[in-house]
Design an enzyme around this catalytic site. Structure first.
Site, PDB file in Angstrom:
ATOM      1  N   PRO A  43      14.906  -8.686 -73.289  1.00 42.71           N
ATOM      2  CA  PRO A  43      13.537  -9.120 -73.594  1.00 42.71           C
ATOM      3  C   PRO A  43      13.082  -8.545 -74.935  1.00 42.71           C
ATOM      4  CG  PRO A  43      13.699  -8.256 -71.355  1.00 42.71           C
ATOM      5  CD  PRO A  43      14.991  -7.935 -72.048  1.00 42.71           C
ATOM      6  N   GLU A  44      12.540  -9.414 -75.773  1.00 37.80           N
ATOM      7  CA  GLU A  44      12.017  -8.980 -77.061  1.00 37.80           C
ATOM      8  C   GLU A  44      10.501  -9.116 -77.043  1.00 37.80           C
ATOM      9  OE1 GLU A  44      14.347 -10.764 -80.257  1.00 37.80           O
ATOM     10  OE2 GLU A  44      16.125 -10.735 -78.998  1.00 37.80           O
TER      11      GLU A  44
END
Length: 202
Positions: free
Chosen positions: A2-3
């Site tokens: 996840p960014e």
């Protein structure tokens, strides 16, 4: 992994359902994801506290609590927050007022949970640089001009700009039509502008 966009989405979704909830009980099914304090202190510091606020700094979620402590959550590669939870894959289950559960799942156990007196003191947080939305084109150009690093790893360096990982760095450079092996200080003014636009667009 996840960014920034995914973690921001999780933050906004959690704000709708767990703000104001009291943590009734914390059940720890795998203590490896708890980095600080020790398990007993982690449970004690959370149980009975109310979730007052949810923040995001780069890829880190921060739950500010009524007892002045904060729960910092770094999902890393495979971490998940599931609400309502109660599944068999939970590593840590937060039982909340109202009868619902917030599960922290992490198949590969890379994720990190930290209960802190002051989340600003976290070394990772202190090392972060501005997020893309906090910069203007002139600032971004000046930052690039000082770096001889290849542009793709530079975009992923959280001490250069925060929140971008491998997936978005690749998409950004493809959108801007810039070779990821180019050195940052060799980009033209036009390429700098296109890169800045692509970061915010993507």
């Amino acid at each position: 992994m996840p960014e920034l966009p995914e973690v921001e989405t999780i933050k906004r979704d959690l704000e709708k359902v767990i703000l104001g909830k009291k943590i009734i009980e914390v059940r720890i099914h795998n203590p490896k994801v708890i980095r600080e304090p020790a398990v007993a202190g982690f449970k004690k510091g959370l149980e009975g506290a109310t979730i007052k606020n949810i923040l995001r700094r780069a890829k880190v979620l921060i739950l500010e609590l009524s007892n002045e402590k904060s729960l910092a959550i770094h999902l890393k590669m495979t971490g998940q927050l599931v609400y309502p939870g109660g599944g068999k894959n939970s590593r840590v289950a937060f039982h909340l007022s109202g009868g619902k559960i917030l599960d922290f799942n992490d198949q590969r156990l890379f994720g990190e949970l930290r209960l802190l007196d002051d989340w600003h003191s976290l070394k990772f947080i202190q090392g972060l640089r501005p997020e893309p939305a906090d910069l203007n084109p002139g600032q971004f150009k000046a930052m690039l001009s000082k770096k001889k690093t290849k542009i793709k790893p530079l975009l992923m360096d959280q001490t250069f700009v925060s929140g971008i990982g491998n997936l978005y760095a690749a998409e950004i450079l493809f959108h801007a039509k810039i070779n990821p092996l180019r050195r940052a200080n060799e980009l033209s003014d036009k390429e700098n502008e296109l890169l800045f636009q692509a970061i915010n667009h993507i």
